[in-house]
Design an enzyme around this catalytic site. Structure first.
Site, PDB file in Angstrom:
ATOM      1  N   ASP A   9       0.871  -1.169   0.000  1.00 48.65           N
ATOM      2  CA  ASP A   9       0.000   0.000   0.000  1.00 48.65           C
ATOM      3  C   ASP A   9       0.917   1.231   0.000  1.00 48.65           C
ATOM      4  O   ASP A   9       2.110   1.120   0.313  1.00 48.65           O
ATOM      5  CB  ASP A   9      -0.875  -0.049   1.255  1.00 48.65           C
ATOM      6  N   ASP A  11      -0.173   5.075   1.000  1.00 40.92           N
ATOM      7  CA  ASP A  11      -0.429   6.005   2.098  1.00 40.92           C
ATOM      8  C   ASP A  11      -0.399   5.286   3.448  1.00 40.92           C
ATOM      9  O   ASP A  11      -1.171   4.353   3.682  1.00 40.92           O
ATOM     10  CB  ASP A  11      -1.794   6.676   1.926  1.00 40.92           C
TER      11      ASP A  11
END
Length: 216
Positions: A9, A11
């Site tokens: 991922d 953020d």
């Protein structure tokens, strides 16, 4: 199955984007003469994107008739600052370099729209460029859908069962698990104190980026 790729991922996992995401929210709130939100309150919901931040700052969910317009207004505001204060978390670049040195592929699967991702990722100064980059709108469905996960695997030619997926949100763990990947939850991410992480489908929880290397 031997690990051949590590997918992340963006953020709250690779990059600390909360200052820019929160800055855009507060700029928008100021323009409407609404009270700003403290960064300590923004950080735990930063991974939930524009909709999560609008819920935090304006108590507005997706059912509100003005949600779509305000979401676009937020994205337009974020456009002006998306790469202003965002940086990689400490230790990430060293881990990426070691992953590549071991002959493993690595990539990014994020729910952030492509219009931001394709410009932000090159600006972050990764020690090795990602082998694949999948945004929230790349496949028409975002996490927790498995579509972005399977698409990333197709692009790099790796079986999902030979992948680690590393993230900081429940949807990351669900998407990775449903795709057949080994899921790794990072404790340094944007996790709310009320999140019941014990019931998320994470295979492993790590506290520092370097611990990831023990799983490869």
């Amino acid at each position: 199955m031997k690990i051949e790729a590590v997918l992340f991922d963006l953020d709250g996992t690779l990059a600390d984007t909360a200052l820019d995401l929160g800055g855009a929210l507060n700029t928008m709130l100021r323009s409407k003469n609404l009270p700003e939100v403290a960064m300590d309150d923004i950080r735990p919901v930063a991974s939930h994107g524009a909709s999560g931040l609008l819920k935090l700052g304006m108590n507005m969910d997706k059912t509100h008739p003005n949600h779509a317009a305000l979401r676009q207004e937020y994205l337009d505001t974020y456009e002006q600052c998306f790469d202003q204060d965002t940086v990689l978390f400490e230790g990430i670049n060293e881990v990426i370099a070691e992953i590549a040195a071991r002959g493993l592929k690595w990539g990014i699967i994020t729910n952030k729209p492509h219009t931001f991702t394709h410009r932000l990722v090159p600006s972050l100064g990764f020690s090795v460029a990602p082998d694949v980059e999948v945004s929230g709108d790349t496949t028409g469905e975002a996490k927790p859908s498995v579509k972005p996960m399977l698409y990333a695997c197709e692009q790099i030619g790796v079986n999902p069962q030979a992948c680690l997926y590393v993230g900081d949100a429940q949807r990351d763990m669900i998407a990775g698990k449903n795709a057949g990947m080994k899921t790794v939850l990072v404790s340094w991410g944007y996790i709310h104190a009320d999140d019941d992480t014990a019931n998320w489908p994470a295979d492993v929880v790590i506290d520092t980026p370097m611990q990831l290397l023990d799983l490869c």
